[in-house]
Design an enzyme around this catalytic site. Structure first.
Site, PDB file in Angstrom:
ATOM      1  N   CYS A   1     -26.187  34.336   4.641  1.00  0.00           N
ATOM      2  CA  CYS A   1     -25.682  33.093   5.234  1.00  0.00           C
ATOM      3  C   CYS A   1     -26.725  31.987   5.096  1.00  0.00           C
ATOM      4  O   CYS A   1     -27.839  32.109   5.612  1.00  0.00           O
ATOM      5  CB  CYS A   1     -25.346  33.317   6.709  1.00  0.00           C
TER       6      CYS A   1
ATOM      7  N   GLY B   1     -27.015  34.955  24.500  1.00  0.00           N
ATOM      8  CA  GLY B   1     -27.226  34.178  23.288  1.00  0.00           C
ATOM      9  C   GLY B   1     -26.038  33.261  23.097  1.00  0.00           C
ATOM     10  O   GLY B   1     -24.928  33.590  23.517  1.00  0.00           O
TER      11      GLY B   1
ATOM     12  N   THR C   1     -26.471  29.305  13.336  1.00  0.00           N
ATOM     13  CA  THR C   1     -26.539  30.321  14.360  1.00  0.00           C
ATOM     14  C   THR C   1     -25.952  31.652  13.946  1.00  0.00           C
ATOM     15  O   THR C   1     -24.811  31.734  13.488  1.00  0.00           O
ATOM     16  CB  THR C   1     -25.845  29.898  15.674  1.00  0.00           C
TER      17      THR C   1
ATOM     18  N   THR D   1     -28.445  30.560   8.348  1.00  0.00           N
ATOM     19  CA  THR D   1     -29.184  31.509   9.177  1.00  0.00           C
ATOM     20  C   THR D   1     -30.559  31.727   8.560  1.00  0.00           C
ATOM     21  O   THR D   1     -30.677  31.847   7.345  1.00  0.00           O
ATOM     22  CB  THR D   1     -28.429  32.858   9.236  1.00  0.00           C
TER      23      THR D   1
ATOM     24  N   LYS E   1     -32.228  30.414  20.836  1.00  0.00           N
ATOM     25  CA  LYS E   1     -30.823  30.482  21.212  1.00  0.00           C
ATOM     26  C   LYS E   1     -30.496  31.704  22.055  1.00  0.00           C
ATOM     27  O   LYS E   1     -29.337  32.015  22.284  1.00  0.00           O
ATOM     28  CB  LYS E   1     -29.962  30.491  19.948  1.00  0.00           C
TER      29      LYS E   1
ATOM     30  N   SER F   1     -22.065  31.538  12.626  1.00  0.00           N
ATOM     31  CA  SER F   1     -21.683  31.432  11.218  1.00  0.00           C
ATOM     32  C   SER F   1     -22.084  32.655  10.397  1.00  0.00           C
ATOM     33  O   SER F   1     -21.406  33.007   9.449  1.00  0.00           O
ATOM     34  CB  SER F   1     -22.297  30.167  10.605  1.00  0.00           C
TER      35      SER F   1
END
Length: 199
Positions: A187, A69, A25, A190, A57, A153
């Site tokens: 990331c 979100g 996320t 992601t 999300k 994250s």
């Protein structure tokens, strides 16, 4: 099923044997020139495996006037979103009051205290990060105008990218999309499959 976790929550869960090793996320909010955008990626990971790539999300609330979100366990996040919707019905057009009331309940209610999630909530005038420790945080204005906030994250990567782009001749949505692409490149939890909502 868990859709995503804040970084601190991920680290805490990694050290616990009672939860699966879920990651994921990035949720980013950008407000500029009277437009507010929340963007979220679609990746759900468990350990080294991508479980789903197109999770949604980001949700519209209060008849489309509010966008939220979430990062965290899906069931927990939906419980919080339902509570937020109830607060918005109780306090129409008072997002700050609804968020503060939710955070108060979240901190003091024995059941809610166990929920593992974070919310990024916005309307046309403000952005708030709501946490389970009673925080309701409104970002300050960035250099060049506008404001940005992020959770999850990849949130710090998206936040840094959006802050770097905020003074450019770009709309809030363009900034959000570009920043999310940058976060997805850095990331591993992601992806570039975005849900973007504007108020």
């Amino acid at each position: 099923m868990t859709l995503g976790l804040g970084l601190a929550t991920c680290e805490a869960m990694q050290s616990s044997n009672s939860f699966p090793d879920w990651h994921g996320t990035t949720i980013l909010a950008v407000r500029k020139n009277g437009s507010t955008v929340i963007a979220g990626d679609g990746q759900v990971s468990m350990g080294p495996t991508v479980v789903k790539g197109n999770a949604r999300k980001v949700r519209r609330l209060a008849g489309g006037k509010v966008v939220a979100g979430f990062a965290g366990a899906t069931a927990d996040a939906f419980t919080l979103i339902e509570r937020l919707e109830a607060k918005l019905e109780q306090y129409p057009d008072q997002l700050a009051r609804a968020c503060v009331d939710l955070a108060k309940d979240w901190r003091t209610d024995r059941y809610l205290r166990r929920l593992e999630a974070m919310l990024l909530v916005a309307d046309a005038t403000a952005i708030y990060t709501v946490t389970g420790v009673g925080d309701v945080l409104e970002p300050g204005e960035s250099q060049g105008g506008g404001s940005v906030a992020a959770i999850g994250s990849g949130g710090n990567y998206a936040l840094a990218a959006a802050k770097a782009l905020i003074d450019q001749d770009l709309s809030a949505e363009e900034i959000a999309r570009k920043a999310m692409v940058i976060a997805a490149e850095i990331c591993v939890y992601t992806n570039g499959n975005l849900t973007v909502e504007t108020v």
